[in-house]
Design a protein around this motif. Structure first.
Motif, PDB file in Angstrom:
ATOM      1  N   ALA A  99       0.850  -1.191   0.000  1.00  0.00           N
ATOM      2  CA  ALA A  99       0.000   0.000   0.000  1.00  0.00           C
ATOM      3  C   ALA A  99       0.883   1.238   0.000  1.00  0.00           C
ATOM      4  O   ALA A  99       1.853   1.316   0.753  1.00  0.00           O
ATOM      5  CB  ALA A  99      -0.916   0.001   1.223  1.00  0.00           C
ATOM      6  N   LYS A 100       0.548   2.192  -0.846  1.00  0.00           N
ATOM      7  CA  LYS A 100       1.324   3.426  -0.885  1.00  0.00           C
ATOM      8  C   LYS A 100       0.996   4.290   0.319  1.00  0.00           C
ATOM      9  O   LYS A 100      -0.159   4.439   0.687  1.00  0.00           O
ATOM     10  CB  LYS A 100       1.021   4.187  -2.175  1.00  0.00           C
ATOM     11  CG  LYS A 100       1.487   3.485  -3.441  1.00  0.00           C
ATOM     12  CD  LYS A 100       1.199   4.341  -4.668  1.00  0.00           C
ATOM     13  CE  LYS A 100       1.689   3.646  -5.935  1.00  0.00           C
ATOM     14  NZ  LYS A 100       1.405   4.464  -7.154  1.00  0.00           N
ATOM     15  N   GLU A 101       2.046   4.840   0.912  1.00  0.00           N
ATOM     16  CA  GLU A 101       1.826   5.736   2.044  1.00  0.00           C
ATOM     17  C   GLU A 101       1.299   7.080   1.549  1.00  0.00           C
ATOM     18  O   GLU A 101       1.807   7.635   0.578  1.00  0.00           O
ATOM     19  CB  GLU A 101       3.133   5.938   2.828  1.00  0.00           C
ATOM     20  CG  GLU A 101       3.591   4.696   3.571  1.00  0.00           C
ATOM     21  CD  GLU A 101       4.796   4.977   4.454  1.00  0.00           C
ATOM     22  OE1 GLU A 101       5.193   6.148   4.553  1.00  0.00           O
ATOM     23  OE2 GLU A 101       5.324   4.023   5.042  1.00  0.00           O
ATOM     24  N   ALA A 102       0.297   7.569   2.221  1.00  0.00           N
ATOM     25  CA  ALA A 102      -0.264   8.868   1.854  1.00  0.00           C
ATOM     26  C   ALA A 102       0.644   9.980   2.359  1.00  0.00           C
ATOM     27  O   ALA A 102       1.278   9.859   3.414  1.00  0.00           O
ATOM     28  CB  ALA A 102      -1.659   9.023   2.451  1.00  0.00           C
ATOM     29  N   ALA A 103       0.728  11.049   1.597  1.00  0.00           N
ATOM     30  CA  ALA A 103       1.537  12.200   2.023  1.00  0.00           C
ATOM     31  C   ALA A 103       0.858  12.876   3.202  1.00  0.00           C
ATOM     32  O   ALA A 103      -0.376  12.980   3.257  1.00  0.00           O
ATOM     33  CB  ALA A 103       1.688  13.180   0.864  1.00  0.00           C
ATOM     34  N   ILE A 104       1.661  13.314   4.154  1.00  0.00           N
ATOM     35  CA  ILE A 104       1.127  14.021   5.329  1.00  0.00           C
ATOM     36  C   ILE A 104       1.230  15.518   5.050  1.00  0.00           C
ATOM     37  O   ILE A 104       2.321  16.085   5.035  1.00  0.00           O
ATOM     38  CB  ILE A 104       1.908  13.643   6.601  1.00  0.00           C
ATOM     39  CG1 ILE A 104       1.874  12.126   6.809  1.00  0.00           C
ATOM     40  CG2 ILE A 104       1.332  14.361   7.808  1.00  0.00           C
ATOM     41  CD1 ILE A 104       2.736  11.637   7.945  1.00  0.00           C
ATOM     42  N   GLU A 105       0.092  16.152   4.806  1.00  0.00           N
ATOM     43  CA  GLU A 105       0.062  17.563   4.439  1.00  0.00           C
ATOM     44  C   GLU A 105      -0.937  18.310   5.321  1.00  0.00           C
ATOM     45  O   GLU A 105      -1.970  17.742   5.704  1.00  0.00           O
ATOM     46  CB  GLU A 105      -0.331  17.721   2.965  1.00  0.00           C
ATOM     47  CG  GLU A 105       0.657  17.065   2.006  1.00  0.00           C
ATOM     48  CD  GLU A 105       0.208  17.171   0.564  1.00  0.00           C
ATOM     49  OE1 GLU A 105      -0.991  17.481   0.348  1.00  0.00           O
ATOM     50  OE2 GLU A 105       1.048  16.950  -0.342  1.00  0.00           O
ATOM     51  N   PRO A 106      -0.661  19.571   5.622  1.00  0.00           N
ATOM     52  CA  PRO A 106      -1.598  20.341   6.454  1.00  0.00           C
ATOM     53  C   PRO A 106      -2.910  20.593   5.734  1.00  0.00           C
ATOM     54  O   PRO A 106      -2.941  20.764   4.516  1.00  0.00           O
ATOM     55  CB  PRO A 106      -0.831  21.643   6.724  1.00  0.00           C
ATOM     56  CG  PRO A 106       0.146  21.753   5.597  1.00  0.00           C
ATOM     57  CD  PRO A 106       0.527  20.357   5.241  1.00  0.00           C
ATOM     58  N   ASP A 107      -4.002  20.594   6.479  1.00  0.00           N
ATOM     59  CA  ASP A 107      -5.309  20.896   5.896  1.00  0.00           C
ATOM     60  C   ASP A 107      -5.388  22.366   5.515  1.00  0.00           C
ATOM     61  O   ASP A 107      -4.917  23.240   6.247  1.00  0.00           O
ATOM     62  CB  ASP A 107      -6.416  20.565   6.904  1.00  0.00           C
ATOM     63  CG  ASP A 107      -6.596  19.068   7.091  1.00  0.00           C
ATOM     64  OD1 ASP A 107      -6.562  18.344   6.080  1.00  0.00           O
ATOM     65  OD2 ASP A 107      -6.755  18.633   8.245  1.00  0.00           O
ATOM     66  N   ARG A 108      -6.014  22.622   4.374  1.00  0.00           N
ATOM     67  CA  ARG A 108      -6.176  24.003   3.928  1.00  0.00           C
ATOM     68  C   ARG A 108      -7.258  24.722   4.715  1.00  0.00           C
ATOM     69  O   ARG A 108      -7.237  25.949   4.848  1.00  0.00           O
ATOM     70  CB  ARG A 108      -6.509  24.021   2.436  1.00  0.00           C
ATOM     71  CG  ARG A 108      -5.363  23.513   1.552  1.00  0.00           C
ATOM     72  CD  ARG A 108      -5.716  23.625   0.085  1.00  0.00           C
ATOM     73  NE  ARG A 108      -4.614  23.182  -0.761  1.00  0.00           N
ATOM     74  CZ  ARG A 108      -4.649  23.193  -2.094  1.00  0.00           C
ATOM     75  NH1 ARG A 108      -5.741  23.623  -2.711  1.00  0.00           N
ATOM     76  NH2 ARG A 108      -3.613  22.771  -2.786  1.00  0.00           N
ATOM     77  N   THR A 109      -8.237  23.964   5.200  1.00  0.00           N
ATOM     78  CA  THR A 109      -9.291  24.538   6.028  1.00  0.00           C
ATOM     79  C   THR A 109      -9.474  23.670   7.264  1.00  0.00           C
ATOM     80  O   THR A 109      -9.306  22.444   7.190  1.00  0.00           O
ATOM     81  CB  THR A 109     -10.625  24.640   5.267  1.00  0.00           C
ATOM     82  OG1 THR A 109     -11.638  25.125   6.160  1.00  0.00           O
ATOM     83  CG2 THR A 109     -11.054  23.299   4.729  1.00  0.00           C
ATOM     84  N   LEU A 110      -9.797  24.287   8.380  1.00  0.00           N
ATOM     85  CA  LEU A 110      -9.962  23.548   9.630  1.00  0.00           C
ATOM     86  C   LEU A 110     -11.440  23.353   9.959  1.00  0.00           C
ATOM     87  O   LEU A 110     -11.860  23.437  11.111  1.00  0.00           O
ATOM     88  CB  LEU A 110      -9.227  24.266  10.764  1.00  0.00           C
ATOM     89  CG  LEU A 110      -7.709  24.331  10.615  1.00  0.00           C
ATOM     90  CD1 LEU A 110      -7.077  24.977  11.840  1.00  0.00           C
ATOM     91  CD2 LEU A 110      -7.111  22.942  10.381  1.00  0.00           C
ATOM     92  N   THR A 111     -12.223  23.087   8.920  1.00  0.00           N
ATOM     93  CA  THR A 111     -13.634  22.723   9.074  1.00  0.00           C
ATOM     94  C   THR A 111     -13.888  21.448   8.293  1.00  0.00           C
ATOM     95  O   THR A 111     -13.539  21.354   7.111  1.00  0.00           O
ATOM     96  CB  THR A 111     -14.567  23.832   8.577  1.00  0.00           C
ATOM     97  OG1 THR A 111     -14.391  24.998   9.378  1.00  0.00           O
ATOM     98  CG2 THR A 111     -16.027  23.393   8.668  1.00  0.00           C
ATOM     99  N   LYS A 112     -14.476  20.447   8.961  1.00  0.00           N
ATOM    100  CA  LYS A 112     -14.775  19.165   8.317  1.00  0.00           C
ATOM    101  C   LYS A 112     -16.127  18.654   8.795  1.00  0.00           C
ATOM    102  O   LYS A 112     -16.558  18.956   9.912  1.00  0.00           O
ATOM    103  CB  LYS A 112     -13.700  18.123   8.644  1.00  0.00           C
ATOM    104  CG  LYS A 112     -12.365  18.358   7.971  1.00  0.00           C
ATOM    105  CD  LYS A 112     -11.409  17.213   8.242  1.00  0.00           C
ATOM    106  CE  LYS A 112     -10.072  17.443   7.533  1.00  0.00           C
ATOM    107  NZ  LYS A 112      -9.124  16.337   7.783  1.00  0.00           N
ATOM    108  N   THR A 113     -16.758  17.859   7.932  1.00  0.00           N
ATOM    109  CA  THR A 113     -18.020  17.219   8.293  1.00  0.00           C
ATOM    110  C   THR A 113     -17.818  15.711   8.349  1.00  0.00           C
ATOM    111  O   THR A 113     -17.367  15.094   7.374  1.00  0.00           O
ATOM    112  CB  THR A 113     -19.127  17.559   7.280  1.00  0.00           C
ATOM    113  OG1 THR A 113     -19.347  18.974   7.291  1.00  0.00           O
ATOM    114  CG2 THR A 113     -20.428  16.863   7.654  1.00  0.00           C
ATOM    115  N   VAL A 114     -18.139  15.132   9.508  1.00  0.00           N
ATOM    116  CA  VAL A 114     -17.985  13.697   9.728  1.00  0.00           C
ATOM    117  C   VAL A 114     -19.244  13.173  10.407  1.00  0.00           C
ATOM    118  O   VAL A 114     -19.664  13.711  11.445  1.00  0.00           O
ATOM    119  CB  VAL A 114     -16.751  13.392  10.606  1.00  0.00           C
ATOM    120  CG1 VAL A 114     -16.661  11.905  10.918  1.00  0.00           C
ATOM    121  CG2 VAL A 114     -15.472  13.861   9.934  1.00  0.00           C
ATOM    122  N   ASP A 115     -19.836  12.132   9.844  1.00  0.00           N
ATOM    123  CA  ASP A 115     -21.009  11.476  10.437  1.00  0.00           C
ATOM    124  C   ASP A 115     -22.103  12.467  10.837  1.00  0.00           C
ATOM    125  O   ASP A 115     -22.678  12.393  11.931  1.00  0.00           O
ATOM    126  CB  ASP A 115     -20.585  10.652  11.659  1.00  0.00           C
ATOM    127  CG  ASP A 115     -19.688   9.480  11.290  1.00  0.00           C
ATOM    128  OD1 ASP A 115     -19.708   9.059  10.119  1.00  0.00           O
ATOM    129  OD2 ASP A 115     -18.945   8.994  12.157  1.00  0.00           O
TER     130      ASP A 115
END
Length: 284
Positions: free
Chosen positions: A164-180
């Protein structure tokens, strides 16, 4: 000639003292959680953090139910906690409703799991989990030996399976997310390393857009926050300022040890369901 020799001797003494002070300072500034190589199914290692001040020294031995744990299959994990003499630690204090919290994180920080091994007695904890994909995972056990302080110990395990390819660790451009069905906005009082800061989650219902005021206790608190640096060297398990809060704000206080990329997982519960909101930030 005698004056020259005395002057030279004094200079050597001053340099020796300065060298000793420098070494002492380097030791003091070492990262609290140090890493050793421990890859492979049975390649566990011990490293402790947080119990020195209380005078209780413990270590953990890690074993797995398979010599080659595989992705998608249930893997048993055993953690044996012993004292300095190698004897089992038999008593533990309850910390947020559990004797041990186990954090499982993939090397690229894309996979996160917070589970709770069961104490079988004599310092032996057992739990089963499924690693979703192949690769390296860091396991971090949090516990409190009776009468001692909080301890964090870690180990690495390699999970077999399709590459499995490792995903790049990058900062989020926005600090708002919707989960569940929950929209979470993360904010900081002042984001800077080596300084205590406020870390706040503002939670609203994604459908109604109304502030959430019905958060349920998760492990005895409004929520929990786990933070790990991109190199996995810096680990923080943060508890809320007001454990009895129900939203829409969940406030925490923490200190990022040094500058760099960190991933933050906020864990909350609503309607009997636990949900996790992840953010990646760059700390100046």
């Amino acid at each position: 000639m005698r004056r020259i020799l005395l002057t030279t001797l004094a200079a050597m003494l001053v340099l020796g003292a300065a060298s000793g002070c420098a070494k002492k300072s380097e030791n003091h500034d070492e990262t609290a959680m140090t890493e050793e190589s421990g890859h492979g199914a049975h390649g566990g290692h011990e490293d402790s953090h947080g119990d020195e001040e209380a005078g209780v020294q413990t270590k953990a031995g890690w074993t797995f139910s398979s010599t080659a744990p595989a992705a998608g299959s249930k893997t048993g994990i055993t953690i044996q906690v012993t004292d300095e003499a190698g004897k089992p630690v038999t008593k533990f204090d309850i910390n947020h409703e559990k004797e041990m919290h186990l954090i499982v994180v993939s090397k690229d920080l894309s996979t996160f799991n917070h589970i709770h091994p069961e104490h079988k007695g004599d310092g032996k904890f057992e739990v089963s989990t499924v690693f979703p994909s192949a690769g390296e995972y860091k396991l971090i056990a949090d516990y409190m030996p009776a009468g001692g302080g909080a301890v964090s110990q870690s180990s690495w395990v390699t999970i077999a399976g399709d590459d499995a390819k490792e995903a790049a660790i990058e900062p989020d451009r926005t600090l708002t997310k919707t989960v569940d069905g929950v929209t979470a906005t993360l904010s900081f009082g002042h984001l800077m390393a080596d300084m205590e800061l406020d870390l706040k989650f503002q939670l609203t219902d994604a459908k109604t857009k109304q502030p959430i005021t019905d958060l349920e206790p998760y492990l005895g608190a409004v929520g929990h926050v786990v933070i790990l640096s991109a190199d996995t060297e810096q680990y923080l398990h943060v508890h809320p300022v007001d454990e009895k809060a129900q939203g829409p704000e969940a406030a925490f206080k923490t200190t990022f040890p040094k500058s760099g990329l960190y991933k933050i997982w906020g864990q909350f519960q609503r309607g009997g369901q636990t949900f996790v909101v992840p953010f990646t930030v760059n700390v100046p």
